[in-house]
Design a protein around this motif. Structure first.
Motif, mmCIF file in Angstrom:
data_model
loop_
_atom_site.group_PDB
_atom_site.id
_atom_site.type_symbol
_atom_site.label_atom_id
_atom_site.label_comp_id
_atom_site.label_asym_id
_atom_site.label_seq_id
_atom_site.Cartn_x
_atom_site.Cartn_y
_atom_site.Cartn_z
ATOM 1 N N PRO A 66 0.605 -1.347 0.017
ATOM 2 C CA PRO A 66 0.021 -0.039 -0.017
ATOM 3 C C PRO A 66 0.762 1.269 0.048
ATOM 4 C CG PRO A 66 -0.720 -1.501 1.573
ATOM 5 C CD PRO A 66 0.343 -2.440 1.076
ATOM 6 N N ALA A 67 1.918 1.210 0.555
ATOM 7 C CA ALA A 67 2.731 2.423 0.837
ATOM 8 C C ALA A 67 3.287 2.883 -0.464
ATOM 9 C CB ALA A 67 3.869 2.305 1.904
ATOM 10 N N TRP A 68 3.434 2.000 -1.254
ATOM 11 C CA TRP A 68 4.025 2.445 -2.585
ATOM 12 C C TRP A 68 3.091 2.312 -3.882
ATOM 13 C CZ3 TRP A 68 9.185 3.709 -2.883
ATOM 14 C CH2 TRP A 68 9.922 3.518 -1.771
ATOM 15 N N ARG A 69 1.851 2.189 -3.588
ATOM 16 C CA ARG A 69 1.028 2.350 -5.062
ATOM 17 C C ARG A 69 1.142 3.513 -5.489
ATOM 18 N NH1 ARG A 69 -3.494 -1.900 -1.841
ATOM 19 N NH2 ARG A 69 -1.746 -3.655 -1.916
ATOM 20 N N GLU A 70 0.928 4.602 -4.748
ATOM 21 C CA GLU A 70 0.724 5.976 -5.539
ATOM 22 C C GLU A 70 2.009 6.259 -6.308
ATOM 23 O OE1 GLU A 70 -0.778 8.708 -2.686
ATOM 24 O OE2 GLU A 70 -2.821 7.617 -2.642
ATOM 25 N N ARG A 71 3.121 5.885 -5.849
ATOM 26 C CA ARG A 71 4.240 6.128 -6.427
ATOM 27 C C ARG A 71 4.836 5.233 -7.715
ATOM 28 N NH1 ARG A 71 7.805 6.895 -0.989
ATOM 29 N NH2 ARG A 71 6.462 5.148 0.065
ATOM 30 N N VAL A 72 3.989 4.306 -7.755
ATOM 31 C CA VAL A 72 4.483 3.474 -9.011
ATOM 32 C C VAL A 72 4.345 4.444 -10.385
ATOM 33 C CG1 VAL A 72 3.732 1.337 -10.362
ATOM 34 C CG2 VAL A 72 3.708 1.503 -7.944
ATOM 35 N N GLU A 73 5.589 3.993 -10.976
ATOM 36 C CA GLU A 73 5.681 4.918 -12.278
ATOM 37 C C GLU A 73 5.818 3.684 -13.176
ATOM 38 O OE1 GLU A 73 5.949 7.731 -13.257
ATOM 39 O OE2 GLU A 73 6.079 8.797 -11.144
ATOM 40 N N PRO A 74 4.838 3.584 -14.146
ATOM 41 C CA PRO A 74 4.994 2.503 -15.292
ATOM 42 C C PRO A 74 5.974 3.000 -16.299
ATOM 43 C CG PRO A 74 3.104 4.126 -15.497
ATOM 44 C CD PRO A 74 3.505 4.421 -14.217
ATOM 45 N N LEU A 75 6.466 2.163 -16.938
ATOM 46 C CA LEU A 75 7.510 2.176 -17.945
ATOM 47 C C LEU A 75 7.082 2.862 -19.151
ATOM 48 C CD1 LEU A 75 9.152 -1.307 -17.743
ATOM 49 C CD2 LEU A 75 9.788 0.627 -16.453
ATOM 50 N N ILE A 76 5.696 2.879 -19.615
ATOM 51 C CA ILE A 76 5.423 3.460 -20.794
ATOM 52 C C ILE A 76 4.246 4.400 -20.407
ATOM 53 C CG2 ILE A 76 4.235 3.324 -23.066
ATOM 54 C CD1 ILE A 76 5.643 0.603 -23.264
ATOM 55 N N ALA A 77 4.262 5.643 -20.636
ATOM 56 C CA ALA A 77 2.969 6.608 -20.287
ATOM 57 C C ALA A 77 1.742 6.516 -21.109
ATOM 58 C CB ALA A 77 3.384 7.927 -20.319
ATOM 59 N N SER A 78 0.446 6.317 -20.760
ATOM 60 C CA SER A 78 -0.721 6.010 -21.537
ATOM 61 C C SER A 78 -1.516 6.895 -21.007
ATOM 62 C CB SER A 78 -1.056 4.683 -21.564
ATOM 63 O OG SER A 78 -1.728 4.295 -20.154
ATOM 64 N N PHE A 79 -2.932 7.087 -21.666
ATOM 65 C CA PHE A 79 -4.025 7.770 -21.154
ATOM 66 C C PHE A 79 -4.339 7.205 -19.844
ATOM 67 C CE2 PHE A 79 -4.603 8.490 -25.712
ATOM 68 C CZ PHE A 79 -4.740 9.819 -25.845
ATOM 69 N N TYR A 80 -4.037 6.308 -19.508
ATOM 70 C CA TYR A 80 -4.425 5.679 -18.141
ATOM 71 C C TYR A 80 -3.547 6.184 -16.929
ATOM 72 C CZ TYR A 80 -7.728 2.615 -20.584
ATOM 73 O OH TYR A 80 -8.603 2.086 -21.266
ATOM 74 N N LEU A 81 -2.581 6.944 -17.207
ATOM 75 C CA LEU A 81 -1.694 7.238 -16.276
ATOM 76 C C LEU A 81 -2.330 7.974 -15.159
ATOM 77 C CD1 LEU A 81 1.568 7.240 -15.681
ATOM 78 C CD2 LEU A 81 1.562 9.745 -16.759
ATOM 79 N N GLY A 82 -3.222 8.652 -15.300
ATOM 80 C CA GLY A 82 -3.802 9.597 -14.351
ATOM 81 C C GLY A 82 -4.705 8.732 -13.435
ATOM 82 N N GLU A 83 -5.024 7.529 -13.688
ATOM 83 C CA GLU A 83 -5.874 6.622 -12.932
ATOM 84 C C GLU A 83 -5.011 5.757 -11.945
ATOM 85 O OE1 GLU A 83 -8.478 3.887 -14.985
ATOM 86 O OE2 GLU A 83 -8.989 5.555 -16.518
ATOM 87 N N GLY A 84 -3.820 5.921 -12.093
ATOM 88 C CA GLY A 84 -2.985 5.577 -10.942
ATOM 89 C C GLY A 84 -2.832 3.777 -10.965
ATOM 90 N N PHE A 85 -2.324 3.226 -10.245
ATOM 91 C CA PHE A 85 -1.938 1.970 -10.102
ATOM 92 C C PHE A 85 -3.330 1.070 -9.639
ATOM 93 C CE2 PHE A 85 -0.582 -2.099 -8.069
ATOM 94 C CZ PHE A 85 0.183 -2.418 -8.801
ATOM 95 N N PRO A 86 -3.478 0.022 -10.375
ATOM 96 C CA PRO A 86 -2.809 -0.824 -11.239
ATOM 97 C C PRO A 86 -2.930 -0.465 -12.843
ATOM 98 C CG PRO A 86 -4.699 -2.104 -10.753
ATOM 99 C CD PRO A 86 -4.807 -0.717 -9.784
ATOM 100 N N HIS A 87 -3.901 0.598 -13.264
ATOM 101 C CA HIS A 87 -4.440 0.688 -14.499
ATOM 102 C C HIS A 87 -3.266 1.341 -15.224
ATOM 103 C CE1 HIS A 87 -8.469 -0.031 -12.986
ATOM 104 N NE2 HIS A 87 -8.071 0.871 -11.968
#
Length: 378
Positions: free
Chosen positions: A227-248
């Protein structure tokens, strides 16, 4: 259960399930149906894709004892480790801890992340490197002893790939947490081979493949994030779903092929129909018997293994397969000689031969390998 249930070539002895897995025919048919659906009506397929991926994720999470909100599908563990490392802030002078049994791509990812941050990688040499005789406790002690005040992240295996050994992940996670070190667990071989309880492990990041021992199509893996890391996860490729956060943000990248993820629950159901516990016990016992058959016929030293694992390792003669090219050449020679697929990996002084057992494997497959190795090394 035989080769036909997996669409395997029946003329080949398949003793390398650990590298790529094998997809049951019934699971492949289900994936083909998903692909056909996407081709018939791409808009309709993608309109409900998010909901269907979420449903698949929940079933996988239940299988792994994970929180569905903390689990994301990824292509494989290589991607999962890279996402984890990119999500942890590092400063110049910080250290990433890895061990000398780490999978090559994971080691490369750690070094790339360190280089970009001005950090460095410390490699721990586990005890028993030359003869394979080490205990899980000895391995844990060596990893923990290597922690320094600048160690920010530790990357270690649930099951080592090249040497097929089980590490005490719960103990390591707890001890490293107490030392303030972020934990990234490479569990490429764990789902399906072991009964996994992610809630009990509690790692900051844990990533495993479903296409190896959980019968999912390739490529299919998961990344579990605390839980402490979920808001800080950075996907390797940005997409339109970036703003929806993890896991999307990690899962959805345009027209990525999501059918492997949709079919993953069918692999889990296949395993459950076989009897997961019985299958694990049968495979582990057969892998041990197979290792002994080869060792007794060839004189190759059988490395110590763990009772729960469906992979075993033998040490090759001194000077054999000590480079990646030489290991690949020997694997090809074994196949040409006796029609057996195996994993040959380079190792200092003498390479390692890793064999796997799965429900389609028979004792006669190991006898066939033993005969071929006798011819090669005679």
């Amino acid at each position: 259960m035989n080769a036909d249930d997996f669409r395997l070539d029946p003329s080949v002895a398949h003793l390398n399930h650990g590298s790529f897995g094998v997809v049951p025919a019934v699971v492949r048919r289900r994936q083909d149906e998903f692909r056909a659906e996407a081709d018939r009506d791409p808009d309709g397929y993608h309109a409900t894709l998010g909901e269907r991926v979420a449903e698949a994720r929940e079933e996988v999470a239940a299988f792994l004892g994970a929180d569905p909100g903390g689990l994301a599908f990824v292509d494989n563990v290589t991607e999962g480790v890279a996402v984890a490392l990119e999500s942890v802030p590092l400063a110049p002078g910080d250290r990433i801890l890895v061990c000398d049994h780490a999978y090559g791509a994971v080691d490369i990812a750690a070094r790339r992340r360190a280089r970009r941050a001005g950090a460095a990688v410390d490699t721990v040499t586990l005890p028993g490197r030359s003869d394979g005789e080490w205990s899980a406790q000895d391995a844990a002690a060596a990893l923990l002893a290597a922690v320094t005040p600048r160690t920010k992240v530790a990357v270690f295996d649930h099951i080592t790939s090249t040497t097929a050994r089980l590490l005490p992940v719960r103990h390591l996670v707890a001890e490293l947490r107490a030392l303030g070190v972020v934990t990234v667990v490479d569990a490429a071989h764990a789902p399906g081979m072991l009964e996994v309880d992610l809630g009990g492990i509690g790692a900051d990041f844990w990533t495993g493949n479903l296409h190896k021992w959980a019968f999912a199509p390739r490529p299919c893996g998961v990344l579990a994030v605390a839980p402490a890391w979920r808001e800080r996860v950075e996907p390797l490729i940005a997409s339109f779903y970036l703003g929806e956060g993890f896991p999307h943000s990690v899962e959805f990248q345009g027209t990525r092929d999501h059918t492997t993820w949709l079919a993953a629950p069918y692999g889990l159901r296949f395993l459950k129909e076989l009897g997961a516990a019985e299958t694990r016990e049968r495979n582990a016992a057969l892998a041990l018997r197979g290792q002994r058959i080869v060792a007794e016929a060839t004189g190759l030293p059988a490395w110590r293994g763990d009772a729960e694992l469906s992979m075993r390792v033998l040490r090759l003669p001194r000077g054999v397969a000590v480079t990646q090219d030489a290991a690949g050449a020997l694997a090809d020679q074994i196949f040409r000689t006796c029609g057996c697929r195996t994993a040959v990996r380079p190792w200092p002084d003498a390479g390692l031969l890793r064999v796997s057992a799965q429900v389609y494997t028979r004792e006669s497959d190991f006898e066939r390998l033993a005969a071929g190795l006798r011819d090669i090394f005679s």
